[in-house]
Enzyme design. Sequence first.
Site, PDB file in Angstrom:
ATOM      1  N   VAL A  15       4.572  11.012  33.443  1.00 32.17           N
ATOM      2  CA  VAL A  15       3.514  11.323  32.477  1.00 32.17           C
ATOM      3  C   VAL A  15       2.876  10.046  31.931  1.00 32.17           C
ATOM      4  O   VAL A  15       1.653   9.943  31.828  1.00 32.17           O
ATOM      5  CB  VAL A  15       4.062  12.193  31.326  1.00 32.17           C
ATOM      6  CG1 VAL A  15       2.978  12.455  30.302  1.00 32.17           C
ATOM      7  CG2 VAL A  15       4.595  13.510  31.879  1.00 32.17           C
ATOM      8  N   ARG A  46      11.819   1.416  30.628  1.00 30.61           N
ATOM      9  CA  ARG A  46      13.167   0.933  30.917  1.00 30.61           C
ATOM     10  C   ARG A  46      13.156  -0.279  31.841  1.00 30.61           C
ATOM     11  O   ARG A  46      13.903  -1.206  31.663  1.00 30.61           O
ATOM     12  CB  ARG A  46      14.000   2.050  31.542  1.00 30.61           C
ATOM     13  CG  ARG A  46      14.900   2.736  30.519  1.00 30.61           C
ATOM     14  CD  ARG A  46      15.856   3.659  31.220  1.00 30.61           C
ATOM     15  NE  ARG A  46      15.086   4.672  31.939  1.00 30.61           N
ATOM     16  CZ  ARG A  46      15.287   5.988  31.838  1.00 30.61           C
ATOM     17  NH1 ARG A  46      16.239   6.435  31.073  1.00 30.61           N
ATOM     18  NH2 ARG A  46      14.566   6.830  32.509  1.00 30.61           N
ATOM     19  N   LYS A 107       8.934  18.079  23.341  1.00 36.30           N
ATOM     20  CA  LYS A 107       9.216  19.374  22.695  1.00 36.30           C
ATOM     21  C   LYS A 107      10.622  19.441  22.115  1.00 36.30           C
ATOM     22  O   LYS A 107      10.845  20.067  21.098  1.00 36.30           O
ATOM     23  CB  LYS A 107       9.016  20.524  23.664  1.00 36.30           C
ATOM     24  CG  LYS A 107       9.630  20.310  25.030  1.00 36.30           C
ATOM     25  CD  LYS A 107       8.547  20.005  26.041  1.00 36.30           C
ATOM     26  CE  LYS A 107       9.178  19.726  27.404  1.00 36.30           C
ATOM     27  NZ  LYS A 107       8.186  19.248  28.358  1.00 36.30           N
ATOM     28  N   GLU A 131      -0.014  18.175  21.459  1.00 35.00           N
ATOM     29  CA  GLU A 131      -0.577  19.210  22.334  1.00 35.00           C
ATOM     30  C   GLU A 131       0.215  19.317  23.641  1.00 35.00           C
ATOM     31  O   GLU A 131       0.428  20.416  24.174  1.00 35.00           O
ATOM     32  CB  GLU A 131      -2.049  18.896  22.645  1.00 35.00           C
ATOM     33  CG  GLU A 131      -2.762  19.942  23.478  1.00 35.00           C
ATOM     34  CD  GLU A 131      -2.818  21.287  22.787  1.00 35.00           C
ATOM     35  OE1 GLU A 131      -3.596  21.453  21.856  1.00 35.00           O
ATOM     36  OE2 GLU A 131      -2.053  22.199  23.175  1.00 35.00           O
ATOM     37  N   VAL A 134       3.686  21.711  24.473  1.00 32.80           N
ATOM     38  CA  VAL A 134       3.743  23.134  24.820  1.00 32.80           C
ATOM     39  C   VAL A 134       2.708  23.441  25.893  1.00 32.80           C
ATOM     40  O   VAL A 134       1.519  23.152  25.719  1.00 32.80           O
ATOM     41  CB  VAL A 134       3.458  24.037  23.602  1.00 32.80           C
ATOM     42  CG1 VAL A 134       3.697  25.494  23.962  1.00 32.80           C
ATOM     43  CG2 VAL A 134       4.309  23.635  22.407  1.00 32.80           C
ATOM     44  N   GLY A 189      11.463  18.864  44.612  1.00 36.89           N
ATOM     45  CA  GLY A 189      11.141  18.117  43.395  1.00 36.89           C
ATOM     46  C   GLY A 189      10.511  18.969  42.299  1.00 36.89           C
ATOM     47  O   GLY A 189      10.063  18.448  41.283  1.00 36.89           O
ATOM     48  N   ASP A 203      14.352  24.780  27.486  1.00 37.73           N
ATOM     49  CA  ASP A 203      13.034  24.146  27.397  1.00 37.73           C
ATOM     50  C   ASP A 203      11.992  25.132  26.852  1.00 37.73           C
ATOM     51  O   ASP A 203      11.198  24.793  25.966  1.00 37.73           O
ATOM     52  CB  ASP A 203      12.630  23.648  28.790  1.00 37.73           C
ATOM     53  CG  ASP A 203      11.220  23.093  28.821  1.00 37.73           C
ATOM     54  OD1 ASP A 203      11.019  21.982  28.306  1.00 37.73           O
ATOM     55  OD2 ASP A 203      10.320  23.780  29.351  1.00 37.73           O
ATOM     56  N   LYS A 207       9.731  25.038  23.176  1.00 40.59           N
ATOM     57  CA  LYS A 207       8.279  25.250  23.054  1.00 40.59           C
ATOM     58  C   LYS A 207       7.977  26.454  22.170  1.00 40.59           C
ATOM     59  O   LYS A 207       7.053  26.427  21.354  1.00 40.59           O
ATOM     60  CB  LYS A 207       7.681  25.433  24.446  1.00 40.59           C
ATOM     61  CG  LYS A 207       7.802  24.173  25.313  1.00 40.59           C
ATOM     62  CD  LYS A 207       7.538  24.493  26.777  1.00 40.59           C
ATOM     63  CE  LYS A 207       7.650  23.255  27.656  1.00 40.59           C
ATOM     64  NZ  LYS A 207       7.671  23.612  29.097  1.00 40.59           N
ATOM     65  N   GLY A 304       3.548  18.294  34.953  1.00 43.89           N
ATOM     66  CA  GLY A 304       2.954  17.367  35.910  1.00 43.89           C
ATOM     67  C   GLY A 304       2.188  16.280  35.194  1.00 43.89           C
ATOM     68  O   GLY A 304       1.801  16.432  34.031  1.00 43.89           O
TER      69      GLY A 304
END
Lengths: 429, 429
Positions: A15, A46, A107, A131, A134, A189, A203, A207, A304
């Site tokens: 991201v 990292r 989240k 934004e 969620v 993946g 998860d 949200k 994504g």
Amino acid sequence: MVEPLRIALAGLGTVGGGVVRLLDTNRDLIERRAGRAIEIVAVSARDRTKDRGIDLSRFDWTDDTSALAHHPRADVVVELIGGSDGPALTLARATLSAGKAFVTANKAMLAHHGLELAQAAEASGVALKFEAAVAGGVPVVKGLREGAAANAIDRVYGILNGTCNFTLSKMEAENRDFAEVLAEAQALGFAEADPSFDIDGIDAAHKLSILASLAFGTQPAFGDVAITGIRHVLGADIAEAAALGYRVRLVGVAEAGASGLFQRVHPHLVPIDHPLAHTTGSLNAVVADGNFVGRLFFQGRGAGDGPTASAVVADLIDIARGEYGAPYAMPAAALTRPATADAGDRRSRAYLRFAVVDKVGVLAEIAAAMRDAGVSIESLIQRGASPDGHVLVAIVTHEGPERCVAAALEKLRGSQSLAGEPMWMHILA
Amino acid sequence: MVEPLRIALAGLGTVGGGVVRLLDTNRDLIERRAGRAIEIVAVSARDRTKDRGIDLSRFDWTDDTSALAHHPRADVVVELIGGSDGPALTLARATLSAGKAFVTANKAMLAHHGLELAQAAEASGVALKFEAAVAGGVPVVKGLREGAAANAIDRVYGILNGTCNFTLSKMEAENRDFAEVLAEAQALGFAEADPSFDIDGIDAAHKLSILASLAFGTQPAFGDVAITGIRHVLGADIAEAAALGYRVRLVGVAEAGASGLFQRVHPHLVPIDHPLAHTTGSLNAVVADGNFVGRLFFQGRGAGDGPTASAVVADLIDIARGEYGAPYAMPAAALTRPATADAGDRRSRAYLRFAVVDKVGVLAEIAAAMRDAGVSIESLIQRGASPDGHVLVAIVTHEGPERCVAAALEKLRGSQSLAGEPMWMHILA
């Protein structure tokens, strides 16, 4: 000339890389729309040496992520590290108390610490925006906070985890079982090596707790979400559901009732004419039922790099424009702390599936348990024995209190007639 | 204590009444969310004595609508009169030049005068907001202006007129023809006595021109929208489309291409797996394709008092919160004025339907016209004669430039083999 909005970016994974690429690719457009440039000035991740296909030499680098909070040129810190606590939370606290705006896709952190962070943002008079936390690129936080703001929301619900929806859609399309499809999704993946956060509904519950706060003006209450994932959904459940006119979806539902706030993530049977039934693959979707607007439906890509970066930068544009306010639509002090509604009071129709031993009297035992608990059966299907010698019995009930269904299942607990745990899915009304 | 946001309301028809009811019903909630009360202080409508089921005695009344622009206590004027010019435009101009904010649901006025009004709002430094002008209660103006703001938009398109969608859905569900269904919709109050604005696509084109401005940063250019309504769609077209895996929808499309901005409202064949195919009845829906977010889909109720009032009051809440800016997402001076793209350059697949005289050589004539114009036929269906003695021929073409299809139809113009105008629908890709 207006000064650019200057960003310090924590996290350069999928991201984070997407945010850098988006700000490069759409630079001119964003400057026109935001009224000023949006520029990354500092980054932290990292591993400095990893090849991400991005030129990082133009940014200040720090190994100490929390130092971004005090970067002298940054107006906003964008956190894309993840994790409910640890470095993300340290950075959030430091940024807000340093009086800089904070944008996050995290989240888990919001579900656990959203109230504290909103209070900190208010105390410093800066923006806290999320934004991307969620439904990825779908502007549902904005949709609830602003678009539907004139309405009392009766219920907010949706498909909040792309991995689960991808898995269920694929089980449906290819008539396969859970474990097999999950293994394939991992190989491709689309699912994490440890898929538990996704598959077990956690998860989605993170949200949902954010949506509930926005919709009902309540303090985030992740601990009150009842959570069941999709691990125990069989291909046979999906086939029975289809025969009855439904599709199986993992749906998060939040509803304000007389006895408190009800929050649940659970596999549901969704009627085929409902837009969530047509939300396939890794798409996310959210429905808000408002007392004036009726049903609002939002759908798009929930994960994504591209969609998530789109939401992060939308937040940055709002900040650049000066168009932002209380993170949860009202001051943190105004958020109420509702009681947790008792699911037993809730009236719904249930789908129940039993794997039973193929012997005399099993159906009678199940039917008696239902009758004794006051559960009225709308339909019952028993199909021939499966390869493992068990018989599947699928029941759809009439609408009634969920506590009766729970009582019926309790009566059957430990029965020698059952092979394994029964499956209970709610039918979305 | 923060001062209330004070409203002068012009128009007390269905939507105006809805705004009054919404502000009454959700008063406390709105005050919590907006951070201040939102109060109507003055109203104006055609007939003071009409019973609207609302207590108007608490509001200042004026017969002179344009006087609301100068009401001493009003901060915002809400215009719900309608009409592209006349009293609505007079009020808009007077309000903005008096330095008050202006909120409207008036798509016709925005399509024709949006640029001028945006300039006036900017000159006075006040808000001009119009969420209710497109897709009723669905926050698509906000979705494009803010939610998708980080993206270059490739295309924005949708179902923008509930009357048309209701009519097409009913024709589809009940296998009936246009005129019959329209008459029924009129009797039920779902269609106006003069339905031309809806049925002939003009209302959808007004809305499309607003979406195009927001998506592409262009000046509103309603005059450049190519418009065809649904008047000539036959039940037989819908049945052929269904057999081919499509549903017929009136779709407004705006697309930025190399040769300019392309804007069209036209009946389309929508693939059955596309979310617009599942947008039924009077629902509206908008799709935006962004270069990072992918496909965003918004759906909900596009008309009626509740949904429209929801959007109007959402605008008022944004104003009460101070969260607003340039009406078209960027300063009016920054909006470009693109060339109008030539539809002939566009590559698409076409559905063509001919009513032909039942005689030898007709098919050959049509096929020859297609061949000579360079149109490649993917499928052709001819069914037996209809009750009026004509035969329907339905053709689906391979993808190709639309100018070739236009040339083929031009060749057939005036042919003695054709009974009436051919129908050309585009296939949504």
